[in-house]
Design a protein around this motif. Structure first.
Motif, short mmCIF file in Angstrom:
data_model
loop_
_atom_site.label_atom_id
_atom_site.label_comp_id
_atom_site.label_asym_id
_atom_site.label_seq_id
_atom_site.Cartn_x
_atom_site.Cartn_y
_atom_site.Cartn_z
N LEU A 278 -35.03 23.48 -31.52
CA LEU A 278 -35.55 22.36 -32.31
C LEU A 278 -35.50 21.07 -31.51
O LEU A 278 -36.47 20.29 -31.51
CB LEU A 278 -34.73 22.22 -33.60
N PHE B 267 -38.28 21.04 -29.05
CA PHE B 267 -39.56 20.72 -29.71
C PHE B 267 -39.69 19.23 -29.97
O PHE B 267 -40.73 18.61 -29.71
CB PHE B 267 -39.68 21.48 -31.03
N ILE B 268 -38.61 18.64 -30.51
CA ILE B 268 -38.68 17.22 -30.86
C ILE B 268 -38.85 16.38 -29.60
O ILE B 268 -39.60 15.39 -29.57
CB ILE B 268 -37.43 16.81 -31.66
N ILE C 196 -42.49 16.73 -28.64
CA ILE C 196 -43.41 16.05 -29.56
C ILE C 196 -43.31 14.54 -29.38
O ILE C 196 -44.32 13.82 -29.32
CB ILE C 196 -43.09 16.46 -31.01
N MET C 197 -42.06 14.04 -29.28
CA MET C 197 -41.88 12.60 -29.19
C MET C 197 -42.31 12.06 -27.83
O MET C 197 -42.70 10.90 -27.71
CB MET C 197 -40.42 12.23 -29.45
#
Lengths: 102, 186
Positions: free
Chosen positions: B122, B125-126, B129-130
Motif C-alpha cells: 500500500l 502504491f501511495i 500515485i503521489m
C-alpha cells in the motif's frame, strides 16, 4: 475539485484491505468477500481514469459494468462451491479442505 | 461535477455554506467510511457482521461513484452488489457457518506477515500515485460531462458488442454450473 490521486489512493487502500483479508481469512466465504473488495477497487480505478483521461464513449464505465458481471458470476460459483464442500466435508475452513492435496 | 452532486450542493449553497467545501467534505467522509467498513469486512470475528459491513462498504463506494460522473454505475452497484451479491453471501453464511460461535479464530497464523506485506504494498502504491504528475484540468474550465446512459448503451451495442456477448455466455455458464454443483446427488 477533488484531485485524481485521491480517488486512486482510495482504490489502492481498498485493494490493500481486500488483499489482507484474502491472505488471512480462514473461511472461504471471508476470502470471497475480500475478493469482492479487490474487484471494487479495480472498478474505482477504471471509473477514475475514465473521468480524468476521458474516453470517447465511456470505455472505463463499460468495463466497470463487465467487472461487476464477472464479480457476480464468480461470487455465485464460489458460494456454490463452498456450500457443496460444506455438504460433503462439514467444514468451512480452508485448511481442512485438503483432499486434493497429496 | 455531475447533475446530482450539483443539485445537492446548490441546496446546501442556499444555506450559506461554501459549495466546494461541502462536496469535498462529503467525498472524504464517504471514502473514509468505505475504508472503515472494508476494514470491518476483513477484521470482524462474526462472519455475519462482516457481510453486513461489506454491504455498507459497497454502498459508500456507490456514493463515491457519484463524484466520478457515474450515476448509472452507482445505481447498478447498489442493485447488483448490495441487492444481490451481499444477499447471496448472507444466505451462504446462514446455510454453512455457525454464526453464533464467536470463539473461532478468523485469521490464520500468517496474519502478522500478511499485514506487513500488505502495508508495504500500500505504501508503495501511495508513493507511486503521489509522485506521479497527473494531468490537472485547468481550473475554471468546465469539467467534461461523463458518458450518459445513452452513450453506455450505444457503446455496449456497437463498439463492445463482442465482450458483451462473452459476458452473457459467462453468466449463462455460471448459472448452469451453480445448478449442477449445488444439486444434491440422489
Amino acid at each position: 475539485m477533488i484531485p485524481q490521486s485521491h480517488f486512486l489512493v482510495l482504490g489502492a487502500a481498498l485493494f490493500a484491505i481486500g488483499l489482507y483479508g484474502a491472505l488471512t481469512r480462514r473461511t472461504a466465504i471471508g476470502i470471497l468477500m475480500s475478493i469482492e473488495l479487490i474487484l471494487n477497487a479495480a472498478n474505482i480505478n477504471l471509473i477514475t481514469f475514465n473521468k480524468f483521461l476521458g474516453g470517447p464513449d465511456g470505455l472505463g464505465q463499460v468495463f466497470a459494468l463487465f467487472v461487476m458481471a464477472i464479480a457476480a458470476a464468480s461470487a455465485v460459483i464460489g458460494l456454490v462451491l463452498v456450500i457443496a464442500v460444506y455438504r460433503n466435508m462439514k467444514t468451512i475452513f480452508t485448511e481442512n479442505m485438503n483432499i486434493m492435496k497429496w | 461535477m455531475n447533475g446530482l452532486i450539483r443539485q445537492l450542493s446548490d441546496i446546501v449553497n442556499n444555506y450559506g455554506l461554501p459549495q466546494d467545501f461541502v462536496v469535498q467534505a462529503s467525498f472524504y467522509v464517504l471514502a473514509g467510511l468505505a475504508c472503515v467498513f472494508a476494514f470491518g469486512v476483513v477484521a470482524m470475528r462474526n462472519i455475519f457482521h462482516c457481510a453486513v459491513s461489506l454491504a455498507l462498504c459497497l454502498f459508500c463506494i456507490a456514493g463515491v461513484y457519484l463524484f466520478l460522473n457515474a450515476e448509472f454505475l452507482a445505481v447498478v452497484q447498489v442493485i447488483i452488489y448490495v441487492g444481490a451479491i451481499v444477499t447471496l453471501f448472507l444466505f451462504a453464511i446462514m446455510l454453512t457457518a455457525n454464526i453464533k460461535d464467536r470463539s473461532i479464530r478468523q485469521a490464520n497464523s500468517q496474519a502478522l506477515i500478511s499485514a506487513v506485506v500488505t502495508a508495504a504494498i500500500l505504501s508503495f502504491f501511495i508513493y507511486i500515485i503521489m509522485g506521479n504528475p497527473w494531468k490537472i484540468p485547468a481550473s475554471g474550465a468546465a469539467a467534461p460531462a461523463g458518458p450518459g446512459l445513452n452513450d453506455i448503451g450505444r457503446a455496449l451495442m456497437s463498439s463492445y458488442a463482442l465482450p458483451f456477448e462473452f459476458i452473457s455466455l459467462i453468466l449463462l455458464a455460471a448459472l448452469v454450473g451453480a445448478i449442477v454443483i449445488g444439486k444434491v446427488k440422489k
